[in-house]
Design a protein around this motif. Structure first.
Motif, short mmCIF file in Angstrom:
data_model
loop_
_atom_site.label_atom_id
_atom_site.label_comp_id
_atom_site.label_asym_id
_atom_site.label_seq_id
_atom_site.Cartn_x
_atom_site.Cartn_y
_atom_site.Cartn_z
N PRO A 221 0.84 -1.20 0.00
CA PRO A 221 0.00 0.00 0.00
C PRO A 221 0.87 1.25 0.00
N PRO A 222 0.33 2.38 -0.40
CA PRO A 222 1.11 3.63 -0.43
C PRO A 222 1.84 3.93 0.88
N MET A 223 1.19 3.64 2.01
CA MET A 223 1.82 3.92 3.30
C MET A 223 3.17 3.22 3.42
N GLN A 291 -0.58 11.27 -3.56
CA GLN A 291 -0.07 12.54 -4.06
C GLN A 291 1.37 12.76 -3.63
N PHE A 292 1.69 12.35 -2.42
CA PHE A 292 3.06 12.47 -1.93
C PHE A 292 4.02 11.69 -2.84
N LEU A 293 3.61 10.48 -3.22
CA LEU A 293 4.45 9.66 -4.09
C LEU A 293 4.59 10.28 -5.48
N ALA A 294 3.49 10.86 -5.96
CA ALA A 294 3.56 11.54 -7.26
C ALA A 294 4.51 12.73 -7.18
N ASP A 295 4.44 13.47 -6.09
CA ASP A 295 5.32 14.62 -5.91
C ASP A 295 6.79 14.20 -5.81
N LYS A 296 7.02 12.97 -5.37
CA LYS A 296 8.38 12.44 -5.27
C LYS A 296 8.89 11.91 -6.61
N GLY A 297 8.03 11.97 -7.64
CA GLY A 297 8.48 11.59 -8.96
C GLY A 297 7.95 10.28 -9.50
N MET A 298 7.14 9.57 -8.71
CA MET A 298 6.57 8.32 -9.21
C MET A 298 5.47 8.62 -10.23
N GLN A 299 5.41 7.81 -11.28
CA GLN A 299 4.34 7.94 -12.27
C GLN A 299 3.17 7.07 -11.80
N VAL A 300 2.09 7.72 -11.44
CA VAL A 300 0.93 7.03 -10.85
C VAL A 300 -0.08 6.71 -11.94
N TYR A 301 -0.51 5.44 -11.98
CA TYR A 301 -1.50 5.02 -12.96
C TYR A 301 -2.70 4.39 -12.26
N ARG A 302 -3.88 4.87 -12.61
CA ARG A 302 -5.13 4.32 -12.07
C ARG A 302 -5.81 3.50 -13.17
N PRO A 303 -5.80 2.18 -13.06
CA PRO A 303 -6.43 1.35 -14.10
C PRO A 303 -7.92 1.61 -14.21
N SER A 304 -8.43 1.48 -15.43
CA SER A 304 -9.87 1.59 -15.66
C SER A 304 -10.55 0.35 -15.12
N ALA A 305 -11.88 0.39 -15.05
CA ALA A 305 -12.64 -0.78 -14.61
C ALA A 305 -12.35 -1.98 -15.50
N GLN A 306 -12.22 -1.73 -16.79
CA GLN A 306 -11.93 -2.81 -17.73
C GLN A 306 -10.55 -3.40 -17.49
N GLU A 307 -9.59 -2.55 -17.20
CA GLU A 307 -8.23 -3.04 -16.93
C GLU A 307 -8.16 -3.80 -15.61
N LEU A 308 -8.89 -3.33 -14.60
CA LEU A 308 -8.95 -4.06 -13.34
C LEU A 308 -9.57 -5.44 -13.53
N ALA A 309 -10.59 -5.49 -14.37
CA ALA A 309 -11.24 -6.77 -14.66
C ALA A 309 -10.26 -7.74 -15.33
N ALA A 310 -9.36 -7.20 -16.16
CA ALA A 310 -8.37 -8.05 -16.83
C ALA A 310 -7.38 -8.63 -15.81
N PHE A 311 -6.96 -7.81 -14.84
CA PHE A 311 -6.09 -8.31 -13.78
C PHE A 311 -6.80 -9.42 -12.99
N LYS A 312 -8.06 -9.16 -12.63
CA LYS A 312 -8.82 -10.12 -11.84
C LYS A 312 -9.05 -11.42 -12.60
N GLU A 313 -9.33 -11.31 -13.91
CA GLU A 313 -9.64 -12.48 -14.73
C GLU A 313 -8.49 -13.48 -14.76
N ILE A 314 -7.26 -12.97 -14.70
CA ILE A 314 -6.10 -13.85 -14.69
C ILE A 314 -5.64 -14.16 -13.27
N GLY A 315 -5.53 -13.13 -12.45
CA GLY A 315 -4.94 -13.29 -11.13
C GLY A 315 -5.76 -14.11 -10.16
N GLN A 316 -7.07 -13.91 -10.15
CA GLN A 316 -7.87 -14.60 -9.14
C GLN A 316 -7.98 -16.11 -9.38
N PRO A 317 -8.31 -16.57 -10.59
CA PRO A 317 -8.36 -18.03 -10.81
C PRO A 317 -7.02 -18.72 -10.55
#
Length: 341
Positions: A221-223, A291-317
């Motif tokens: 997690p970010p923390m 935001q702190f991590l972004a300010d430190k230079g990390m490139q933050v990406y928020r997956p779309s619902a469709q992209e999250l579904a793709a992760f779940k479709e492979i990762g969960q089974p």
């Protein structure tokens, strides 16, 4: 006037009063019970939610029992690593906050609670552990096997995110060929399902492992990314809400039986109150930490619902198949998935 107040009788009364006060104070000190509480991570409440929980629990318990029960905190694994601390809490009257690394050798079914992409929100995770049949059964079975009690699920930092230092991760295909630090063997299985490799690295060695290229990435997690200064050695952050980040408060059975009913109730109430404070603190600061991590230079990406579904479709089974390979009875999996719905 003053001399008239210091008659022999008055002096005797003062002397008796002082003696009584000292006696009561000494009696209170003697009656106070000190309980050891061990856990991972630095004693920094701003960066380590487990320490925040421990600190709040210590204060609340002391207040509720008028000092009868006092916690002595041992952060930074001062009393040993995960399995050592579990042995201690199983054999001595103490408390321990354990991660999956501490719980799983005694109760591998704990990995069922970490099925990836099982929760979409904090509220779903809270309901799972506060009201679900899986968790009630887990508490009962854990006690049977270890003679210790799972008192609470301590929220420790929000949902896990992927980080790496090679390229942005927008889909499972982006994992191919990467090497990831794993906290335990369940994470190794998850990485392998995406085409990456996983290697277990202790938390204390994660920063150097990423810096020297032993691993390209990790998930936390970010923390914890902030706590470990991992933003210094990781460039890409993918907020995939993989798993709910938690640890487990474990109590020795003899300790609980040594408490009076009033003290036992005070401890349970203090645990619930401290955990509620942790949930509020962690969840209110998630976006601030991102935001702190972004300010430190990390490139933050928020997956779309469709992209999250793709992760779940492979990762969960794949993860479910791995659970079955560990000879975990499917009843645990069925209960957990039903509760998560």
């Amino acid at each position: 006037m003053f001399s008239s107040l210091t008659t022999p009788v008055t002096k005797r009364l003062w002397s008796a009063s002082a003696a009584l006060g000292i006696s009561l104070l000494f009696s209170s000190v003697l009656s106070a019970q000190t309980i050891n509480l061990s856990y991972n991570g630095a004693p920094d409440a701003d960066k380590n939610a487990v320490h925040l929980f421990a600190s709040n629990l210590k204060q609340i318990l002391a207040d509720k029992t008028q000092g009868e029960l006092q916690l002595k905190l041992y952060p930074n694994s001062m009393l040993g690593e995960e399995e050592e601390r579990m042995e201690q809490v199983m054999n001595t009257p103490s408390l321990n906050i354990a991660s999956f690394g501490g719980i799983s050798p005694q109760f591998p079914e704990i990995f069922v609670s970490a099925i990836p992409f099982m929760f979409g929100t904090f509220e779903q995770a809270h309901q799972f552990f506060d009201q679900g049949e899986y968790w009630k059964s887990a508490q009962q079975e854990f006690y049977k096997r270890t003679n210790t009690h799972l008192l609470a699920v301590v929220e420790e930092g929000g949902f896990l995110a992927f980080t790496n230092n090679k390229r942005p991760i927008h889909s499972p295909a982006d994992f191919k060929g990467l090497r990831f630090r794993a906290m335990d063997k369940s994470q190794v299985a998850l990485y392998e399902s995406f085409g990456a490799s996983g290697t277990p690295i202790p938390w204390t060695e994660v920063y150097m492992g990423l810096r020297t290229g032993v691993a390209d990435g990790q998930m936390n997690p970010p923390m914890y990314i902030i706590l470990g200064s991992l933003f210094e050695v990781q460039q890409y952050l993918t907020l995939a809400n993989i798993q709910y980040s938690d640890q487990f408060l474990v109590a020795n059975d003899a300790l609980l039986k040594s408490l009076s009913p009033k003290q036992r109730k005070a401890l349970e109430e203090a645990v619930n109150q401290a955990n509620g404070m942790n949930r509020e603190a962690v969840e209110s600061q998630v976006e601030q930490r991102i935001q702190f991590l972004a300010d430190k230079g990390m490139q933050v990406y928020r997956p779309s619902a469709q992209e999250l579904a793709a992760f779940k479709e492979i990762g969960q089974p794949s993860y479910l198949a791995w659970l079955k390979e560990q000879n975990i009875d499917t009843k645990w999996i069925d209960m957990a998935l039903k509760d998560a719905q």
